[in-house]
Write a protein that holds these residues in place. Structure first.
Motif, PDB file in Angstrom:
ATOM      1  N   GLY A  86       0.943  -1.330  -0.139  1.00  0.00           N
ATOM      2  CA  GLY A  86       0.055  -0.016  -0.021  1.00  0.00           C
ATOM      3  C   GLY A  86       0.886   1.256   0.001  1.00  0.00           C
ATOM      4  O   GLY A  86       1.899   1.307  -0.035  1.00  0.00           O
ATOM      5  N   GLY A  87       0.195   2.380   0.021  1.00  0.00           N
ATOM      6  CA  GLY A  87       0.823   3.673   0.098  1.00  0.00           C
ATOM      7  C   GLY A  87       1.269   4.024  -1.548  1.00  0.00           C
ATOM      8  O   GLY A  87       2.078   4.855  -1.430  1.00  0.00           O
ATOM      9  N   ASP A  88       0.899   3.437  -2.588  1.00  0.00           N
ATOM     10  CA  ASP A  88       1.255   3.709  -3.676  1.00  0.00           C
ATOM     11  C   ASP A  88       0.022   3.877  -4.629  1.00  0.00           C
ATOM     12  O   ASP A  88      -1.227   3.704  -4.204  1.00  0.00           O
ATOM     13  CB  ASP A  88       2.331   2.898  -4.454  1.00  0.00           C
ATOM     14  N   THR A  89       0.261   4.084  -5.936  1.00  0.00           N
ATOM     15  CA  THR A  89      -0.979   4.518  -6.759  1.00  0.00           C
ATOM     16  C   THR A  89      -1.340   3.259  -7.390  1.00  0.00           C
ATOM     17  O   THR A  89      -2.179   3.312  -8.456  1.00  0.00           O
ATOM     18  CB  THR A  89      -0.520   5.435  -7.954  1.00  0.00           C
ATOM     19  N   SER A  90      -0.958   1.866  -7.116  1.00  0.00           N
ATOM     20  CA  SER A  90      -1.341   0.731  -7.728  1.00  0.00           C
ATOM     21  C   SER A  90      -2.265   0.169  -6.706  1.00  0.00           C
ATOM     22  O   SER A  90      -2.113  -0.809  -5.915  1.00  0.00           O
ATOM     23  CB  SER A  90      -0.240  -0.165  -7.835  1.00  0.00           C
ATOM     24  N   LEU A  91      -3.567   0.548  -6.912  1.00  0.00           N
ATOM     25  CA  LEU A  91      -4.521   0.263  -5.881  1.00  0.00           C
ATOM     26  C   LEU A  91      -4.944  -1.146  -5.929  1.00  0.00           C
ATOM     27  O   LEU A  91      -5.082  -1.750  -6.909  1.00  0.00           O
ATOM     28  CB  LEU A  91      -5.887   1.320  -6.116  1.00  0.00           C
ATOM     29  N   GLU A  92      -5.521  -1.610  -4.799  1.00  0.00           N
ATOM     30  CA  GLU A  92      -5.853  -2.837  -4.558  1.00  0.00           C
ATOM     31  C   GLU A  92      -7.503  -2.935  -4.160  1.00  0.00           C
ATOM     32  O   GLU A  92      -7.748  -1.664  -3.354  1.00  0.00           O
ATOM     33  CB  GLU A  92      -5.188  -3.783  -3.677  1.00  0.00           C
ATOM     34  N   ASP A  93      -8.132  -3.831  -4.459  1.00  0.00           N
ATOM     35  CA  ASP A  93      -9.687  -4.001  -3.707  1.00  0.00           C
ATOM     36  C   ASP A  93     -10.678  -2.928  -4.200  1.00  0.00           C
ATOM     37  O   ASP A  93     -11.682  -2.826  -3.534  1.00  0.00           O
ATOM     38  CB  ASP A  93      -9.440  -4.263  -2.088  1.00  0.00           C
ATOM     39  N   THR A  94     -10.400  -2.390  -5.470  1.00  0.00           N
ATOM     40  CA  THR A  94     -11.581  -1.171  -5.709  1.00  0.00           C
ATOM     41  C   THR A  94     -12.843  -2.146  -6.157  1.00  0.00           C
ATOM     42  O   THR A  94     -13.703  -1.450  -5.672  1.00  0.00           O
ATOM     43  CB  THR A  94     -11.112  -0.815  -7.183  1.00  0.00           C
ATOM     44  N   GLU A  95     -12.747  -3.252  -6.806  1.00  0.00           N
ATOM     45  CA  GLU A  95     -14.018  -3.829  -6.961  1.00  0.00           C
ATOM     46  C   GLU A  95     -14.614  -4.539  -5.760  1.00  0.00           C
ATOM     47  O   GLU A  95     -15.854  -4.414  -5.614  1.00  0.00           O
ATOM     48  CB  GLU A  95     -13.654  -4.838  -8.041  1.00  0.00           C
ATOM     49  N   LEU A  96     -13.877  -4.606  -4.821  1.00  0.00           N
ATOM     50  CA  LEU A  96     -14.252  -5.365  -3.540  1.00  0.00           C
ATOM     51  C   LEU A  96     -14.805  -4.457  -2.843  1.00  0.00           C
ATOM     52  O   LEU A  96     -15.933  -4.878  -2.167  1.00  0.00           O
ATOM     53  CB  LEU A  96     -13.115  -6.005  -2.802  1.00  0.00           C
ATOM     54  N   VAL A  97     -14.442  -3.501  -2.732  1.00  0.00           N
ATOM     55  CA  VAL A  97     -14.963  -2.244  -1.750  1.00  0.00           C
ATOM     56  C   VAL A  97     -16.330  -1.892  -2.495  1.00  0.00           C
ATOM     57  O   VAL A  97     -17.402  -1.374  -1.741  1.00  0.00           O
ATOM     58  CB  VAL A  97     -14.058  -1.006  -1.743  1.00  0.00           C
ATOM     59  N   ASP A  98     -16.262  -1.413  -3.801  1.00  0.00           N
ATOM     60  CA  ASP A  98     -17.550  -1.262  -4.507  1.00  0.00           C
ATOM     61  C   ASP A  98     -18.753  -2.045  -4.262  1.00  0.00           C
ATOM     62  O   ASP A  98     -19.871  -1.586  -4.054  1.00  0.00           O
ATOM     63  CB  ASP A  98     -17.235  -1.065  -6.038  1.00  0.00           C
ATOM     64  N   GLY A  99     -18.172  -3.302  -4.446  1.00  0.00           N
ATOM     65  CA  GLY A  99     -19.123  -4.686  -4.379  1.00  0.00           C
ATOM     66  C   GLY A  99     -19.739  -4.653  -2.843  1.00  0.00           C
ATOM     67  O   GLY A  99     -21.155  -4.681  -2.525  1.00  0.00           O
ATOM     68  N   ASP A 100     -19.063  -4.250  -1.710  1.00  0.00           N
ATOM     69  CA  ASP A 100     -19.420  -4.339  -0.232  1.00  0.00           C
ATOM     70  C   ASP A 100     -20.479  -3.289  -0.025  1.00  0.00           C
ATOM     71  O   ASP A 100     -21.296  -3.155   0.979  1.00  0.00           O
ATOM     72  CB  ASP A 100     -18.161  -4.154   0.590  1.00  0.00           C
ATOM     73  N   LEU A 101     -20.112  -2.029  -0.638  1.00  0.00           N
ATOM     74  CA  LEU A 101     -21.043  -0.875  -0.608  1.00  0.00           C
ATOM     75  C   LEU A 101     -22.189  -0.690  -1.467  1.00  0.00           C
ATOM     76  O   LEU A 101     -23.069   0.246  -1.338  1.00  0.00           O
ATOM     77  CB  LEU A 101     -20.256   0.420  -0.457  1.00  0.00           C
ATOM     78  N   ARG A 102     -22.320  -1.434  -2.362  1.00  0.00           N
ATOM     79  CA  ARG A 102     -23.344  -1.224  -3.710  1.00  0.00           C
ATOM     80  C   ARG A 102     -24.456  -1.224  -3.099  1.00  0.00           C
ATOM     81  O   ARG A 102     -24.881  -2.147  -2.602  1.00  0.00           O
ATOM     82  CB  ARG A 102     -23.191  -2.098  -4.815  1.00  0.00           C
ATOM     83  N   GLY A 103     -25.425  -0.305  -3.451  1.00  0.00           N
ATOM     84  CA  GLY A 103     -27.066  -0.429  -2.971  1.00  0.00           C
ATOM     85  C   GLY A 103     -27.211   0.090  -1.800  1.00  0.00           C
ATOM     86  O   GLY A 103     -28.342   0.281  -1.359  1.00  0.00           O
ATOM     87  N   ILE A 104     -26.086   0.674  -1.156  1.00  0.00           N
ATOM     88  CA  ILE A 104     -26.374   1.348   0.396  1.00  0.00           C
ATOM     89  C   ILE A 104     -26.333   2.857   0.279  1.00  0.00           C
ATOM     90  O   ILE A 104     -25.334   3.448  -0.390  1.00  0.00           O
ATOM     91  CB  ILE A 104     -25.443   0.907   1.386  1.00  0.00           C
TER      92      ILE A 104
END
Length: 254
Positions: A58-76
């Protein structure tokens, strides 16, 4: 039978003294060895901490878990830094610092359970309030989250930041890093977000919630509080050890 001669008695006393001296010397060497081992163990732990911090992802611009986060919060629904139905009877408040590694652990292990059990159903809403205690770098990070919240992506920003968090006070919280988090979080207007995050209004909100946490007597992050029909105003929960404890507090406050 005659007793021991004085010569024999002196010899036995000398041997006994030599034995005691030898035993004392052995104890001294063992104590020195034990102290050295304890010191080496402390040094080893310190080295491991430094190595783990330096090797932390972490701490750089190669991001991880963008789809995971989006899925966890989708619809709320989201409004500002509040996640969930704005008409929910109970508000669970998290006071956090985006640089805080313990907050990151809660974000990954505990908060998702509470969201699934209580927030998604509409029983409670979850509000993030900045409590910037780690370093000055936490202030622009918090303001960036506030700005993302103004476009309905505050919680996506917070969760994605935690999952790509770098070592504390390592200088990773740069404009480039924050912008990449905003893009990954789905903030629609990056130009507006850039202006908003640098505004006095966003910075003031970070200062205000930090002052609120201090007034409540909080000293660490994450710290939680609950507000509901059956609570006595803002009831401080501290840092519960499980999602179940937070869920029970929501039920009691409802």
């Amino acid at each position: 039978m005659s007793g021991k001669s004085s010569r024999e008695a002196r010899r036995e006393a000398r041997l006994q003294g030599e034995g005691e001296d030898a035993a004392g010397e052995r104890r001294k060497r063992l104590l020195q060895l034990g102290s050295a081992l304890v010191f080496l163990a402390i040094v080893a732990v310190a080295v491991l901490i430094v190595v783990n911090q330096n090797d932390s992802g972490g701490g750089d611009t190669s991001l991880e878990d963008t789809e995971l986060v989006d899925g966890d919060l989708r619809g709320i629904p989201q409004s500002g830094l509040t996640l969930g139905n704005e008409n929910a009877a109970v508000t669970l408040v998290e006071f956090g610092d985006l640089q805080c590694p313990v907050c990151k652990g809660f974000s990954e292990q505990i908060v998702p359970e509470v969201i699934d059990a209580k927030v998604r159903s509409g029983e409670a809403k979850l509000e993030f309030r900045n409590f910037t205690i780690i370093s000055q770098e936490s202030v622009p990070a918090g303001a960036a989250a506030v700005a993302a919240g103004q476009q309905g992506r505050g919680w996506n920003f917070i969760e994605l930041f935690y999952r790509n968090q770098g070592p504390e006070v390592s200088g990773y919280v740069t404009d480039e890093f924050l912008t990449e988090i905003a893009r990954g979080a789905g903030v629609p207007d990056i130009g507006r977000w850039n202006r908003d995050r640098k505004s006095q209004a966003a910075l003031n909100q970070v200062s205000r919630t930090t002052a609120e946490a201090q007034k409540l007597g909080l000293t660490g992050t994450p710290s939680f509080a609950v507000i509901g029909p059956s609570s006595n105003g803002v009831e401080v929960l501290g840092t519960p050890g499980s999602a179940g404890q937070l869920e029970a507090a929501i039920e009691t406050a409802g």
